[in-house]
Design a protein around this motif. Structure first.
Motif, PDB file in Angstrom:
ATOM      1  N   ALA A  24       0.831  -1.195   0.000  1.00 57.66           N
ATOM      2  CA  ALA A  24       0.000   0.000   0.000  1.00 57.66           C
ATOM      3  C   ALA A  24       0.871   1.254   0.000  1.00 57.66           C
ATOM      4  CB  ALA A  24      -0.921   0.008   1.209  1.00 57.66           C
ATOM      5  N   GLU A  25       0.270   2.377  -0.326  1.00 57.57           N
ATOM      6  CA  GLU A  25       0.956   3.667  -0.314  1.00 57.57           C
ATOM      7  C   GLU A  25       0.424   4.492   0.850  1.00 57.57           C
ATOM      8  OE1 GLU A  25       1.519   7.688  -3.099  1.00 57.57           O
ATOM      9  OE2 GLU A  25       0.112   6.102  -3.678  1.00 57.57           O
ATOM     10  N   VAL A  26       1.306   4.895   1.741  1.00 54.70           N
ATOM     11  CA  VAL A  26       0.916   5.773   2.846  1.00 54.70           C
ATOM     12  C   VAL A  26       1.030   7.203   2.340  1.00 54.70           C
ATOM     13  CG1 VAL A  26       1.361   6.500   5.209  1.00 54.70           C
ATOM     14  CG2 VAL A  26       1.718   4.109   4.550  1.00 54.70           C
ATOM     15  N   VAL A  27      -0.120   7.870   2.154  1.00 56.21           N
ATOM     16  CA  VAL A  27      -0.134   9.168   1.466  1.00 56.21           C
ATOM     17  C   VAL A  27      -0.087  10.349   2.412  1.00 56.21           C
ATOM     18  CG1 VAL A  27      -1.331   8.221  -0.537  1.00 56.21           C
ATOM     19  CG2 VAL A  27      -2.659   9.191   1.358  1.00 56.21           C
ATOM     20  N   GLY A  28      -0.351  10.123   3.708  1.00 56.73           N
ATOM     21  CA  GLY A  28      -0.341  11.261   4.616  1.00 56.73           C
ATOM     22  C   GLY A  28      -0.445  10.844   6.064  1.00 56.73           C
ATOM     23  N   ILE A  29      -0.058  11.761   6.939  1.00 59.87           N
ATOM     24  CA  ILE A  29      -0.182  11.573   8.380  1.00 59.87           C
ATOM     25  C   ILE A  29      -0.907  12.793   8.941  1.00 59.87           C
ATOM     26  CG2 ILE A  29       2.178  12.493   8.637  1.00 59.87           C
ATOM     27  CD1 ILE A  29       0.785  10.047  11.154  1.00 59.87           C
ATOM     28  N   ALA A  30      -1.950  12.556   9.736  1.00 58.28           N
ATOM     29  CA  ALA A  30      -2.742  13.648  10.320  1.00 58.28           C
ATOM     30  C   ALA A  30      -2.545  13.663  11.820  1.00 58.28           C
ATOM     31  CB  ALA A  30      -4.220  13.478   9.983  1.00 58.28           C
ATOM     32  N   ASP A  31      -2.164  14.808  12.357  1.00 57.77           N
ATOM     33  CA  ASP A  31      -1.986  14.975  13.792  1.00 57.77           C
ATOM     34  C   ASP A  31      -2.069  16.470  14.079  1.00 57.77           C
ATOM     35  OD1 ASP A  31      -0.658  15.291  16.444  1.00 57.77           O
ATOM     36  OD2 ASP A  31      -0.249  13.159  16.202  1.00 57.77           O
ATOM     37  N   PRO A  32      -2.827  16.886  15.091  1.00 59.46           N
ATOM     38  CA  PRO A  32      -2.923  18.317  15.397  1.00 59.46           C
ATOM     39  C   PRO A  32      -1.601  18.921  15.847  1.00 59.46           C
ATOM     40  CG  PRO A  32      -4.032  16.996  17.075  1.00 59.46           C
ATOM     41  CD  PRO A  32      -3.724  16.088  15.938  1.00 59.46           C
ATOM     42  N   ASN A  33      -0.657  18.079  16.289  1.00 59.92           N
ATOM     43  CA  ASN A  33       0.675  18.533  16.664  1.00 59.92           C
ATOM     44  C   ASN A  33       1.539  18.556  15.403  1.00 59.92           C
ATOM     45  OD1 ASN A  33       3.391  18.698  17.533  1.00 59.92           O
ATOM     46  ND2 ASN A  33       2.854  17.814  19.521  1.00 59.92           N
ATOM     47  N   LYS A  34       1.611  19.713  14.765  1.00 63.58           N
ATOM     48  CA  LYS A  34       2.283  19.842  13.470  1.00 63.58           C
ATOM     49  C   LYS A  34       3.753  19.437  13.512  1.00 63.58           C
ATOM     50  CE  LYS A  34       1.880  21.352   9.115  1.00 63.58           C
ATOM     51  NZ  LYS A  34       0.974  20.703   8.129  1.00 63.58           N
ATOM     52  N   PRO A  35       4.549  19.892  14.478  1.00 64.87           N
ATOM     53  CA  PRO A  35       5.955  19.463  14.516  1.00 64.87           C
ATOM     54  C   PRO A  35       6.107  17.955  14.631  1.00 64.87           C
ATOM     55  CG  PRO A  35       5.634  21.383  15.918  1.00 64.87           C
ATOM     56  CD  PRO A  35       4.269  20.918  15.498  1.00 64.87           C
ATOM     57  N   ARG A  36       5.234  17.319  15.404  1.00 71.73           N
ATOM     58  CA  ARG A  36       5.329  15.867  15.563  1.00 71.73           C
ATOM     59  C   ARG A  36       4.989  15.159  14.258  1.00 71.73           C
ATOM     60  NH1 ARG A  36       2.060  12.993  20.364  1.00 71.73           N
ATOM     61  NH2 ARG A  36       0.281  13.758  19.153  1.00 71.73           N
ATOM     62  N   SER A  37       3.936  15.604  13.574  1.00 70.56           N
ATOM     63  CA  SER A  37       3.568  14.945  12.314  1.00 70.56           C
ATOM     64  C   SER A  37       4.624  15.170  11.243  1.00 70.56           C
ATOM     65  CB  SER A  37       2.201  15.445  11.833  1.00 70.56           C
ATOM     66  OG  SER A  37       2.232  16.818  11.513  1.00 70.56           O
ATOM     67  N   GLU A  38       5.221  16.348  11.214  1.00 68.39           N
ATOM     68  CA  GLU A  38       6.258  16.631  10.216  1.00 68.39           C
ATOM     69  C   GLU A  38       7.501  15.782  10.470  1.00 68.39           C
ATOM     70  OE1 GLU A  38       6.698  20.852  10.457  1.00 68.39           O
ATOM     71  OE2 GLU A  38       5.095  21.237   8.990  1.00 68.39           O
ATOM     72  N   ALA A  39       7.851  15.611  11.740  1.00 68.49           N
ATOM     73  CA  ALA A  39       9.003  14.766  12.061  1.00 68.49           C
ATOM     74  C   ALA A  39       8.743  13.321  11.683  1.00 68.49           C
ATOM     75  CB  ALA A  39       9.325  14.884  13.552  1.00 68.49           C
ATOM     76  N   PHE A  40       7.529  12.844  11.942  1.00 69.06           N
ATOM     77  CA  PHE A  40       7.175  11.467  11.592  1.00 69.06           C
ATOM     78  C   PHE A  40       7.190  11.289  10.081  1.00 69.06           C
ATOM     79  CE2 PHE A  40       4.345   7.981  10.596  1.00 69.06           C
ATOM     80  CZ  PHE A  40       4.679   7.028  11.556  1.00 69.06           C
ATOM     81  N   ALA A  41       6.613  12.245   9.346  1.00 68.12           N
ATOM     82  CA  ALA A  41       6.566  12.155   7.884  1.00 68.12           C
ATOM     83  C   ALA A  41       7.971  12.121   7.294  1.00 68.12           C
ATOM     84  CB  ALA A  41       5.782  13.333   7.319  1.00 68.12           C
ATOM     85  N   ALA A  42       8.865  12.918   7.838  1.00 73.12           N
ATOM     86  CA  ALA A  42      10.230  12.951   7.325  1.00 73.12           C
ATOM     87  C   ALA A  42      10.943  11.628   7.580  1.00 73.12           C
ATOM     88  CB  ALA A  42      10.997  14.099   7.973  1.00 73.12           C
ATOM     89  N   THR A  43      10.721  11.049   8.740  1.00 74.13           N
ATOM     90  CA  THR A  43      11.380   9.790   9.098  1.00 74.13           C
ATOM     91  C   THR A  43      10.889   8.632   8.245  1.00 74.13           C
ATOM     92  OG1 THR A  43      11.679  10.527  11.376  1.00 74.13           O
ATOM     93  CG2 THR A  43      11.809   8.159  10.984  1.00 74.13           C
ATOM     94  N   HIS A  44       9.595   8.648   7.893  1.00 72.64           N
ATOM     95  CA  HIS A  44       8.983   7.498   7.220  1.00 72.64           C
ATOM     96  C   HIS A  44       8.624   7.773   5.756  1.00 72.64           C
ATOM     97  CE1 HIS A  44       8.764   5.244  10.971  1.00 72.64           C
ATOM     98  NE2 HIS A  44       8.426   6.373  11.553  1.00 72.64           N
ATOM     99  N   ALA A  45       9.193   8.834   5.186  1.00 71.23           N
ATOM    100  CA  ALA A  45       9.011   9.158   3.766  1.00 71.23           C
ATOM    101  C   ALA A  45       7.540   9.282   3.383  1.00 71.23           C
ATOM    102  CB  ALA A  45       9.719   8.120   2.892  1.00 71.23           C
ATOM    103  N   ILE A  46       6.771   9.929   4.240  1.00 71.16           N
ATOM    104  CA  ILE A  46       5.354  10.179   3.961  1.00 71.16           C
ATOM    105  C   ILE A  46       5.245  11.574   3.355  1.00 71.16           C
ATOM    106  CG2 ILE A  46       3.061  10.428   4.998  1.00 71.16           C
ATOM    107  CD1 ILE A  46       3.956   8.397   7.120  1.00 71.16           C
ATOM    108  N   PRO A  47       4.579  11.718   2.212  1.00 75.86           N
ATOM    109  CA  PRO A  47       4.671  12.970   1.451  1.00 75.86           C
ATOM    110  C   PRO A  47       3.916  14.163   2.012  1.00 75.86           C
ATOM    111  CG  PRO A  47       3.221  11.416   0.348  1.00 75.86           C
ATOM    112  CD  PRO A  47       3.861  10.673   1.468  1.00 75.86           C
ATOM    113  N   ALA A  48       2.926  13.963   2.894  1.00 78.57           N
ATOM    114  CA  ALA A  48       2.110  15.103   3.312  1.00 78.57           C
ATOM    115  C   ALA A  48       1.665  14.969   4.760  1.00 78.57           C
ATOM    116  CB  ALA A  48       0.884  15.240   2.403  1.00 78.57           C
ATOM    117  N   THR A  49       1.456  16.108   5.405  1.00 79.69           N
ATOM    118  CA  THR A  49       0.949  16.139   6.774  1.00 79.69           C
ATOM    119  C   THR A  49      -0.328  16.967   6.828  1.00 79.69           C
ATOM    120  OG1 THR A  49       2.221  18.105   7.413  1.00 79.69           O
ATOM    121  CG2 THR A  49       3.289  15.956   7.700  1.00 79.69           C
TER     122      THR A  49
END
Length: 357
Positions: A24-49
């Motif tokens: 499957a393709e993980v297309v995004g991560i949603a979290d109200p804590n923007k810094p946390r979601s951006e850090a997670f996306a960067a670590t796991h190559a997820i394109p959008a927060t």
């Protein structure tokens, strides 16, 4: 298949890896804590927060499914919201805070005709799958009784964070450590419960000597959940289950096990954690207790070691159910029985009586 993850909590990494490995393709991560979601996306190559599920779905109209990795309070509301959007849902454990919330999730999944699965990862551990094969092949017979144990000597997950706040979590180790209860019920065929008798205890809450090693941040919230539980469940089939769950209780090392006694053989699946809880120092085992040619025999089953305790395999199963028609590793019907039992545990402890279901 496009999947979004809601919540950048600790379990989200296993979801992302499992979904990707299954194709499957993980297309995004949603979290109200923007810094946390951006850090997670960067670590796991997820394109959008994103901040919300709604925002993610708007940007990805072809989204197929979401996984939910949030405090327990939000499991039901987010699951129902996603199902109403026409999405399949993979939700972390526990399914909900109580049976009422789980019933609403179950009803909505049936109405929507969408797959609803949960993070009951211990069913997918190699040793659990091995034991399940012997049960499925009839070598164990009918399981008359079982013992579900997840005990910690010092394992309270933070003080005043969401884990210790009943409003956010729904409860303490009864809710948090329900994996072995689920595994025992799974081995037993998920029988219909009849009666629950239980006691819960609140000793050592707030005592730093009993805090867990996982680095979960303390907060300013409540500390109003139990630290230990002992319970007995009987079933309409005549089977029975004893339960011992604790975050803080005077015992030996952390022990995670499901033991059962069948008409042909007994068995045990067990994980002995390292002294500081670090998985790589732990020992996993699976054994059958049987009789062969007039002798009592212990069969040690050799399996590969899985440090993720089945978390990645469980997430992969969710994707493969949708993409390849694989059988779901767990069902909402089972989750509802489990939450009815946890409700009864708390009610029995409060009333001091056996609760009939």
């Amino acid at each position: 298949m496009q999947i979004g993850i809601i919540g950048a909590g600790g379990m989200a990494a296993y979801h992302a890896k499992g979904f990707t490995l299954a194709g499957a393709e993980v297309v995004g991560i949603a979290d109200p804590n923007k810094p946390r979601s951006e850090a997670f996306a960067a670590t796991h190559a997820i394109p959008a927060t994103y901040r919300t599920l709604k925002e993610m779905k708007t940007q990805h109209p072809n989204l197929d499914a979401v996984s939910i990795v949030t405090p327990n309070k939000f499991h039901a509301s987010l699951t129902i919201e996603a199902l109403q959007m026409g999405l399949h849902v993979y939700c972390e454990k526990p399914p909900a805070r109580n049976a009422s919330e789980m019933q609403a999730m179950y009803d909505e999944s049936k109405r929507a005709g969408k797959l609803l699965m949960f993070g009951f990862n211990n069913r997918m551990r190699p040793e659990s799958r091995a034991i399940a094969t012997y049960i499925e092949q009839g070598e164990v017979g009918r399981i008359n009784s079982a013992q579900a144990t997840w005990i910690r000597r010092a394992g309270i997950p933070g003080f005043g964070g969401w884990f210790t706040d009943k409003e956010l979590a729904g409860g303490g180790p009864v809710i948090d450590l329900l994996h072995m209860i689920d595994l025992a019920l799974y081995f037993m065929g998920y029988p219909e419960p009849n009666c629950v008798l239980a006691s819960t205890f609140h000793d050592f809450m707030g005592n730093a000597s009993f805090k867990g090693p996982w680095g979960i941040a303390d907060g300013t919230g409540k500390m109003d959940v139990e630290t230990a539980c002992h319970a007995m469940v009987t079933f309409k089939s005549g089977q029975c289950l004893t339960i011992r769950n604790s975050w803080a209780e005077m015992n030996e090392r952390e022990v995670v096990s499901t033991t059962f006694q069948g008409t042909k053989a007994g068995g045990k699946v067990e994980r002995l954690f390292g002294i500081d809880g670090v998985d790589e120092t732990s020992v996993d085992s699976a054994v059958l207790y049987t009789e062969e040619y007039g002798r009592q025999v212990n069969r040690t089953i050799i399996t590969e070691k899985d440090e993720t305790m089945g978390r990645i395999a469980n997430a992969m199963n969710f994707v493969k159910c949708l993409m390849e028609g694989e059988k779901p590793a767990n069902t909402p019907e089972e989750a509802l029985i489990l939450m009815r039992i946890t409700d009864a545990i708390y009610k029995s402890s409060e009333t001091g009586t056996c609760v009939m279901l």
